[in-house]
Design an enzyme around this catalytic site. Structure first.
Site, PDB file in Angstrom:
ATOM      1  N   TRP B 100       0.826  -1.214   0.000  1.00 34.92           N
ATOM      2  CA  TRP B 100       0.000   0.000   0.000  1.00 34.92           C
ATOM      3  C   TRP B 100       0.851   1.249   0.000  1.00 34.92           C
ATOM      4  O   TRP B 100       0.533   2.233  -0.680  1.00 34.92           O
ATOM      5  CB  TRP B 100      -0.985  -0.022   1.168  1.00 34.92           C
ATOM      6  CG  TRP B 100      -1.907  -1.211   1.077  1.00 34.92           C
ATOM      7  CD1 TRP B 100      -1.988  -2.261   1.935  1.00 34.92           C
ATOM      8  CD2 TRP B 100      -2.851  -1.480   0.026  1.00 34.92           C
ATOM      9  NE1 TRP B 100      -2.914  -3.166   1.486  1.00 34.92           N
ATOM     10  CE2 TRP B 100      -3.456  -2.727   0.322  1.00 34.92           C
ATOM     11  CE3 TRP B 100      -3.224  -0.813  -1.140  1.00 34.92           C
ATOM     12  CZ2 TRP B 100      -4.441  -3.292  -0.501  1.00 34.92           C
ATOM     13  CZ3 TRP B 100      -4.199  -1.376  -1.963  1.00 34.92           C
ATOM     14  CH2 TRP B 100      -4.785  -2.597  -1.641  1.00 34.92           C
ATOM     15  N   ASP B 167      -1.263   6.915   6.357  1.00 35.51           N
ATOM     16  CA  ASP B 167      -2.324   5.997   5.963  1.00 35.51           C
ATOM     17  C   ASP B 167      -2.577   5.065   7.146  1.00 35.51           C
ATOM     18  O   ASP B 167      -1.764   4.192   7.436  1.00 35.51           O
ATOM     19  CB  ASP B 167      -1.886   5.201   4.724  1.00 35.51           C
ATOM     20  CG  ASP B 167      -2.904   4.134   4.320  1.00 35.51           C
ATOM     21  OD1 ASP B 167      -3.941   3.988   4.996  1.00 35.51           O
ATOM     22  OD2 ASP B 167      -2.656   3.442   3.310  1.00 35.51           O
ATOM     23  N   LYS B 191     -12.144  -1.393   7.770  1.00 39.23           N
ATOM     24  CA  LYS B 191     -11.484  -2.239   8.764  1.00 39.23           C
ATOM     25  C   LYS B 191     -12.056  -1.905  10.148  1.00 39.23           C
ATOM     26  O   LYS B 191     -12.936  -2.608  10.630  1.00 39.23           O
ATOM     27  CB  LYS B 191      -9.963  -2.038   8.736  1.00 39.23           C
ATOM     28  CG  LYS B 191      -9.275  -2.846   7.639  1.00 39.23           C
ATOM     29  CD  LYS B 191      -9.133  -2.072   6.371  1.00 39.23           C
ATOM     30  CE  LYS B 191      -7.981  -2.501   5.513  1.00 39.23           C
ATOM     31  NZ  LYS B 191      -8.287  -3.370   4.386  1.00 39.23           N
TER      32      LYS B 191
END
Ligand code: PLP
Ligand code: PLP
Ligand code: MG
Ligand code: MG
Ligand code: MG
Ligand code: MG
Lengths: 354, 354
Positions: B100, B167, B191
């Site tokens: 990511w 992030d 999440k």
């Protein structure tokens, strides 16, 4: 009390779709897991996505014609940007029929100057311009099929010599058209398709890949097509409910069947607006939208009485947009003829009272 | 059969949140309308949005410190782009801790060259690089607090001389940190916060407005802030469910309370991985994630037996990502200690069987 939901979007959805959506939040696919909890890469959700993409093409009669359907995030407003980013190389031509058409122009102007082929701004967008030219040397022509705020609707589309892009946010799946005349169609889900949070894009693949700029992955239609509309985590619930709504429409008989209902509803409200001496319509008669009927009281003294009666009848979402004032009856696919009858009765009762 | 959902995201959500979410799809606010059908401009939904924005700042301890919370569309992947578009003028510095982080670099490279301050690519990202320098003359420093795929987590953050962007998609709201050390935090909802379809952005306002490029409206944090996160139709349902989940966390005692639970769960699984001779962990011990535990069988012959036992125990979503292989137990806030106990029992049963 039963509600009659004339909201302009988000708006009424079919009762059975809501029932199934509600159940899926607790237990999806009889698997003791919520739809919200499963991986988007799991087979049950990949099936939802593929089914949704196939249903969109099927309902529009675009299967096997070189189109791909995507369910993206960002709303129709993100498409104002993505259309230009993916298609605008030199110059594009836009038809200005109202607020949303204008916003589409505004985002495209970041890349280049835009030609406005015609505009109805002179009359606060109460009509659809006709008889304009679309220059052949432009990259694409952009129009808005239904102007949600002003209550106008394009009844015919120009024979465009360049790719035709259409914002169908507020009338997708509501009437029969030859959808193959369009090269790119987009629509925010939150009117005729589902809850807010996803946007349908139907694009003819051969118009893509022709601009020279580098396109960020998330804004690149080709990237999303290459990943089956799963480049990143998709908005699972809005897509599932959109799939259910498209399935509901298919089971009803598709666009041809719902179009008849929509015509009945529109005929009923517009004849009341015209015949009732207390009300007047906003849009030019020939351009009136079957989705959003804009009208107002001729005598504002009746405002309070009318609005009280409206509320007592369980009618919701009838206020007009501030750019037009008055009232707006949004009559999307899932709104029943009965709800329109309730509204028309209130209007006619007001006449007898007044 | 009760499920134990170790899915990496979308993932387990609190039972009472799902119950309330399911009800809201049929009848929101006791008003006989679905949450999906009401206008996003109506007071009930504006209240949801304002409540969600306030709860995010409250949970992070960032009220009154110059931050704004936004709920946007597009996922964390859209933030890879928006961060660079809003903050990158000359050059930015990124820490490369996995897939990511890499994708974030890739999107930023569209605007300019990017400095990678450090990388753990040499060991397939099984650790967090330390002791790197962040140059003062760069626009911002970007890092990924928790690497969902590799199961590593930054336990401390550098003292950055330039704005720090993080992030936090896979560990937001899971542990106590001084969140004011960050200037921009983003996290996809799917999440620890809610269903897929919205992304939380918490940004310190004074870092904005410093780049010279023209930013498209939908990608401009200032535009979204100016409109109270309602520049266009927001993803109503994902935001509502995120609000419910944040309220659930607040009622539990906030981040400090859930952190204790998360530590218990992590201690339990990692001690089983270490003590059980059949399993080994993937991530360097000091960098192990409390959210995603990555591990594998030492002897692949036991794969079938183990996976059958896992399935029979009602355990879901345990497969590792293809970049790592093996298994990944994602233990987000809503996963109970009991679910971890079930997994650990299966692992220890395997040892006794083998
Ligand atoms: C015709 C039309 N286009 C675009 C939009 C903007 O949609 P969104 O809010 O999804 O960006 C709307 C919203 O009502 C609309 O009616
Ligand atoms: C740390 C991290 N960042 C970014 C992403 C991408 O998120 P999205 O799918 O919402 O774009 C993920 C997805 O799992 C992630 O774990
Ligand atoms: Mg309009
Ligand atoms: Mg009249
Ligand atoms: Mg990672
Ligand atoms: Mg071991």
């Amino acid at each position: 009390m039963q509600k009659h939901n004339f909201s302009a979007g988000p708006c009424v959805l079919p009762k059975e779709v809501l029932q199934k959506a509600s159940e899926s939040v607790l237990n999806f696919n009889n698997d003791n897991l919520s739809l919200l909890e499963i991986s988007h890469r799991s087979k049950p959700f990949v099936d939802v996505m593929e089914n949704a993409r196939a249903l969109a093409l099927e309902l529009l009669g675009l299967e096997g014609k070189g189109y791909k359907a995507l369910f993206l995030q960002g709303g129709a407003s993100m498409q104002f940007l993505m259309v230009a980013q993916n298609l605008l190389e030199k110059r594009a031509a836009y038809l200005n029929t109202g607020t949303w058409a204008n916003n589409a122009v505004k985002e495209a102007r970041i890349f280049d100057d835009i030609l406005e082929v015609a505009s109805s701004k002179d009359a606060n967008y109460n009509y659809i311009p006709k008889g304009y030219d679309i220059p052949e040397d432009h990259d694409y022509f952009h129009c808005t099929s239904n102007n949600t705020i002003f209550g106008t609707q394009m009844k015919t589309f120009p024979n465009s010599p360049i790719p035709m892009v259409c914002d169908m946010s507020s009338d997708i799946f509501s009437r029969s058209l030859d959808f193959s005349q369009f090269d790119l169609i987009y629509a925010g889900a939150q009117k005729n398709m589902g809850p807010a949070g996803t946007t349908l894009v139907v694009v003819k693949e051969d118009i893509l890949g022709k601009v020279s700029r580098k396109i960020p992955s998330m804004l690149d239609y080709k990237v999303h097509i290459g990943k089956g509309s799963m480049f990143n985590t998709p908005p699972v619930f809005p897509i599932y409910v959109s799939m259910l709504t498209m399935q509901w429409l298919k089971d009803l008989g598709g666009i041809a069947a719902i179009e008849k209902e929509n015509e009945k509803k529109a005929r009923l409200i517009y004849s009341e607006i015209d015949l009732n001496p207390l009300f007047k319509g906003f849009a030019a008669k020939e351009d009136r939208s079957d989705m959003n009927a804009t009208f107002s009281l001729i005598n504002d003294d009746l405002k309070e009485t009318f609005e009280t009666m409206v509320q007592e009848a369980g009618i919701n979402g009838l206020n007009g947009h501030r750019s037009v004032g008055g009232y707006r009856a949004s009559m999307y696919n899932a709104l029943t003829l009965d709800s329109v009858k309730v509204l028309v009765e209130v209007m006619s009762e007001l006449e007898h009272k007044a």
